[in-house]
Design an enzyme around this catalytic site. Structure first.
Site, short mmCIF file in Angstrom:
data_model
loop_
_atom_site.label_atom_id
_atom_site.label_comp_id
_atom_site.label_asym_id
_atom_site.label_seq_id
_atom_site.Cartn_x
_atom_site.Cartn_y
_atom_site.Cartn_z
N ILE A 53 -6.13 -17.99 -37.31
CA ILE A 53 -5.87 -16.34 -37.39
C ILE A 53 -6.96 -15.71 -38.27
O ILE A 53 -6.99 -16.30 -39.23
CB ILE A 53 -4.35 -16.26 -38.01
CG1 ILE A 53 -3.49 -17.20 -37.20
CG2 ILE A 53 -4.07 -15.08 -38.39
CD1 ILE A 53 -2.93 -16.57 -35.91
N HIS A 54 -7.38 -14.69 -37.83
CA HIS A 54 -8.55 -13.92 -38.28
C HIS A 54 -8.38 -12.38 -37.99
O HIS A 54 -9.24 -11.47 -38.73
CB HIS A 54 -9.82 -14.55 -38.13
CG HIS A 54 -10.55 -14.16 -36.93
ND1 HIS A 54 -9.95 -14.87 -35.78
CD2 HIS A 54 -11.08 -13.30 -36.56
CE1 HIS A 54 -10.55 -14.03 -34.81
NE2 HIS A 54 -11.38 -13.25 -35.17
N ARG A 55 -7.71 -11.91 -36.88
CA ARG A 55 -7.97 -10.57 -36.62
C ARG A 55 -7.52 -9.46 -37.68
O ARG A 55 -6.36 -9.82 -38.25
CB ARG A 55 -7.48 -10.22 -35.38
CG ARG A 55 -8.00 -11.04 -34.15
CD ARG A 55 -7.42 -10.59 -32.72
NE ARG A 55 -8.16 -9.33 -32.56
CZ ARG A 55 -8.98 -9.24 -31.71
NH1 ARG A 55 -9.77 -10.09 -31.44
NH2 ARG A 55 -9.91 -7.77 -31.75
N ARG A 112 -11.26 -14.54 -44.32
CA ARG A 112 -10.72 -13.14 -44.62
C ARG A 112 -9.16 -13.49 -44.78
O ARG A 112 -8.45 -13.14 -45.71
CB ARG A 112 -10.76 -12.25 -43.44
CG ARG A 112 -9.96 -11.19 -43.72
CD ARG A 112 -10.41 -9.92 -42.75
NE ARG A 112 -10.35 -10.28 -41.31
CZ ARG A 112 -11.39 -10.01 -40.42
NH1 ARG A 112 -12.46 -9.28 -40.80
NH2 ARG A 112 -11.33 -10.04 -39.35
#
Length: 363
Positions: free
Chosen positions: A208-210, A243
């Site tokens: 998960i990074h968007r 992030r």
């Protein structure tokens, strides 16, 4: 000898571009100059990365990163223009949908240099995504659009590309060639399974990074609640993006899943090969899951790779924890037939031949 300049800005683009670079080198008819804009600073992209991955080292590294979208794209435009003025290529090749992609296409087109867009025609129809803006604009100012799927071709037809003097070709997905090439190498080079004590087919791989998920704390909580529920049934392993890690720490959010440090490409392929299922918001990983014969749960409201959903290999769940758990159960109990061909074969060679046709005219 004819010359192309290839503009790259992120590690996945280098992996894809390496496929075409090998084909270009084998034919020895076109010279390729590679430019790294530096858009995504990546500690993993050391000289070892290029040597192990058999990727040509960029001739230029512009070191442009850590800026706003406008500032980054503007600086890239200026620097790329300088490179093109010096190199005088017959065409510029860009990949995908990064700021580097748009800057490379803009700089070339304004200088009268042909633009070739690989991975053209993809649409999420979500204009809040910077990537969507980049890909739409790049398609419109390109001379040759190399589309990975029929869906991408259909998208361009709906947008009236038949009325423009732009050649549109269904080339297949170059990532398929990359996964096949590097998949064999990963068996020897990957160490993540041993290091993390992971048993084949006994864990779920999650990434998960968007920005749309990390910047929305409600969405992020929903995703991690879903992953936590899955983890109660089967171990969830997540290489934690910086992030995402920062947001979790800032909001003091802790979840009982297995977090590991970010991994290199060979280790990621090993995780893909050996997991039971993938949960991700990454566009590229959705396809790589398919190439490795793994079902995918997509933590987004839409996907550019709609054929994965329509053929039943993937399910869109957004940030809904309940939908995520239901999709996990669905795919865990389903026998998937991954023999269907969705993304072509020998894609690098197909793309090379189309580039050759564009820039090598009969005298």
């Amino acid at each position: 000898m004819k010359k192309i300049v290839t503009i790259l800005g992120a590690r996945p683009q280098f992996v894809k571009a390496a496929v075409l670079s090998r084909v270009i080198s084998e034919h020895n008819v076109i010279e390729e100059v590679i430019v790294h804009t530096g858009q995504h600073y990546d500690n993993n992209m050391s000289m070892v990365f290029f040597e192990e991955m058999k990727i040509p080292v960029p001739k230029y590294n512009l070191n442009i990163n850590g800026l706003s979208h406008g500032a980054m794209t503007g600086q890239m435009l200026t620097k790329i223009e300088e490179v093109l003025a010096f190199e005088k290529p017959d065409a510029v090749v860009v990949y995908g949908d990064t700021n580097s992609t748009l800057a490379g296409a803009l700089a070339a087109q304004k200088m009268g240099i042909k633009v070739i867009h690989i991975e053209a025609g993809l649409r999420s129809y979500n204009m809040s995504m910077p990537e969507e803006v980049n890909r739409i604009l790049t398609d419109r100012i390109s001379n040759l659009l190399l589309c990975p799927t029929q869906t991408a071709i259909d998208n361009l037809e709906k947008e009236g590309f038949a009325n423009h003097n732009i050649k549109v070709v269904k080339s297949g997905d170059i990532m398929k060639d990359a996964v096949e090439f590097y998949g064999a190498m990963s068996d020897e080079k990957a160490t993540v399974l041993q290091n993390e004590n992971l048993e084949p087919n006994n864990f779920v791989l999650a990434t998960i990074h968007r920005q749309e998920n990390t910047d929305d704390i409600v969405a992020l909580k929903g995703i991690f609640e879903g992953l936590t529920k899955i983890h109660q049934t089967k171990k969830v392993v997540m290489p934690l993006h910086p992030r995402t890690k920062s947001v979790l720490e800032k909001n003091k959010l802790r979840y009982p899943i297995t977090f590991i440090d970010p991994v290199g490409y060979f280790d990621m392929l090993a995780l893909l090969k050996n997991c039971a299922l993938v949960v991700t918001d990454s566009g590229g990983l959705q396809k790589e899951a398919f190439f490795n014969k793994k079902p995918c749960v997509i933590a987004r409201e839409e996907t550019e790779w709609v054929e994965l959903v329509t053929h039943g290999f993937a399910t869109l769940v957004g940030s809904n924890a309940q939908k995520m758990q239901e999709a996990y159960q669905l795919h865990s109990n389903k026998n998937h037939d991954f023999s269907v061909s969705l993304y072509g074969d020998k894609v690098g060679e197909t793309i090379y031949q189309e580039i050759k046709k564009l820039i090598i005219q009969k005298e």
